[in-house]
Design a protein around this motif. Structure first.
Motif, PDB file in Angstrom:
ATOM      1  N   ASN A  11       7.903  13.015   9.892  1.00 36.31           N
ATOM      2  CA  ASN A  11       7.051  13.734   8.940  1.00 36.31           C
ATOM      3  C   ASN A  11       6.946  15.176   9.409  1.00 36.31           C
ATOM      4  O   ASN A  11       6.634  15.432  10.572  1.00 36.31           O
ATOM      5  CB  ASN A  11       5.639  13.139   8.891  1.00 36.31           C
ATOM      6  N   ALA A  51       9.461  14.263   4.596  1.00 34.08           N
ATOM      7  CA  ALA A  51       9.396  12.984   5.299  1.00 34.08           C
ATOM      8  C   ALA A  51      10.538  12.107   4.818  1.00 34.08           C
ATOM      9  O   ALA A  51      11.031  12.293   3.709  1.00 34.08           O
ATOM     10  CB  ALA A  51       8.058  12.303   5.050  1.00 34.08           C
ATOM     11  N   CYS A  79      10.208   8.729   4.680  1.00 33.94           N
ATOM     12  CA  CYS A  79       9.663   7.423   4.317  1.00 33.94           C
ATOM     13  C   CYS A  79      10.109   7.059   2.896  1.00 33.94           C
ATOM     14  O   CYS A  79      10.517   7.932   2.126  1.00 33.94           O
ATOM     15  CB  CYS A  79       8.143   7.437   4.412  1.00 33.94           C
ATOM     16  N   ASP A 108       8.339   5.766   0.269  1.00 34.21           N
ATOM     17  CA  ASP A 108       7.490   6.030  -0.903  1.00 34.21           C
ATOM     18  C   ASP A 108       7.181   7.507  -1.143  1.00 34.21           C
ATOM     19  O   ASP A 108       6.873   7.899  -2.255  1.00 34.21           O
ATOM     20  CB  ASP A 108       6.200   5.212  -0.835  1.00 34.21           C
ATOM     21  N   LYS A 109       7.245   8.326  -0.085  1.00 33.50           N
ATOM     22  CA  LYS A 109       6.967   9.770  -0.184  1.00 33.50           C
ATOM     23  C   LYS A 109       5.547  10.082  -0.695  1.00 33.50           C
ATOM     24  O   LYS A 109       5.298  11.152  -1.227  1.00 33.50           O
ATOM     25  CB  LYS A 109       7.980  10.476  -1.107  1.00 33.50           C
ATOM     26  N   ILE A 110       4.653   9.120  -0.524  1.00 35.24           N
ATOM     27  CA  ILE A 110       3.272   9.331  -0.976  1.00 35.24           C
ATOM     28  C   ILE A 110       2.638  10.487  -0.198  1.00 35.24           C
ATOM     29  O   ILE A 110       1.890  11.301  -0.741  1.00 35.24           O
ATOM     30  CB  ILE A 110       2.454   8.032  -0.815  1.00 35.24           C
ATOM     31  N   CYS A 111       2.976  10.583   1.091  1.00 33.35           N
ATOM     32  CA  CYS A 111       2.419  11.643   1.935  1.00 33.35           C
ATOM     33  C   CYS A 111       2.861  13.027   1.454  1.00 33.35           C
ATOM     34  O   CYS A 111       2.087  13.976   1.476  1.00 33.35           O
ATOM     35  CB  CYS A 111       2.834  11.427   3.382  1.00 33.35           C
ATOM     36  N   CYS A 148       0.544   8.289   5.473  1.00 34.82           N
ATOM     37  CA  CYS A 148       1.923   7.827   5.324  1.00 34.82           C
ATOM     38  C   CYS A 148       1.962   6.421   5.911  1.00 34.82           C
ATOM     39  O   CYS A 148       2.049   6.252   7.121  1.00 34.82           O
ATOM     40  CB  CYS A 148       2.888   8.753   6.053  1.00 34.82           C
TER      41      CYS A 148
HETATM   42 ZN   LIG Z   1       5.269   9.067   3.851  1.00 36.70          ZN
END
Ligand SMILES: [Zn+2]
Length: 123
Positions: free
Chosen positions: A66, A80, A82, A84-87, A102
């Protein structure tokens, strides 16, 4: 007729009070934050002052990473790997109590005010 009118006035009053309460919460409780506290896997990784523009790369391409950026008093995850890329989509946060998480990387970023611990005693 009068009863109906009173109901409308009452409803308007309730909405007004709720709105005022929200406004108070926004302005008083959610102050501009002073620090971005970065927690990774349940451990405090870093405490970045929001007053200073900086960048922090957590992890690596193997275990997941991240890129955390502090800019103009706000913190955000700009990059990032990850799923889902929610962060990343959470955008910038700058007020106390706001959070970026995250979940795939077990990373949590929270904004805290200066001397938050002593504030609790003062009240
Ligand atoms: Zn994330």
């Amino acid at each position: 007729m009068h009863k109906k009118r009173n109901t409308i006035i009452f409803a308007a009053l309730v909405i007004f009070v709720a709105f005022a309460g929200l406004l108070v919460q926004e302005t008083l409780l959610k102050k501009e934050g002073s620090y971005a506290v970065i927690q990774s896997h349940g451990m405090e990784e870093a405490r970045l002052p929001l007053s200073k523009n900086t960048e922090l790369l957590l992890g690596d391409s193997e275990q997941g990473y991240n890129r955390i950026v502090v800019e103009d008093g706000a913190v955000s995850v700009t990059e990032a790997d990850c799923a889902d890329k929610i962060c990343v989509h959470a955008g910038k946060i700058s007020r106390t109590g706001e959070v970026i998480a995250c979940l795939p990387h077990e990373l949590i970023i929270t904004v805290q005010g200066a001397g938050e611990d002593t504030d609790a005693y003062a009240w």
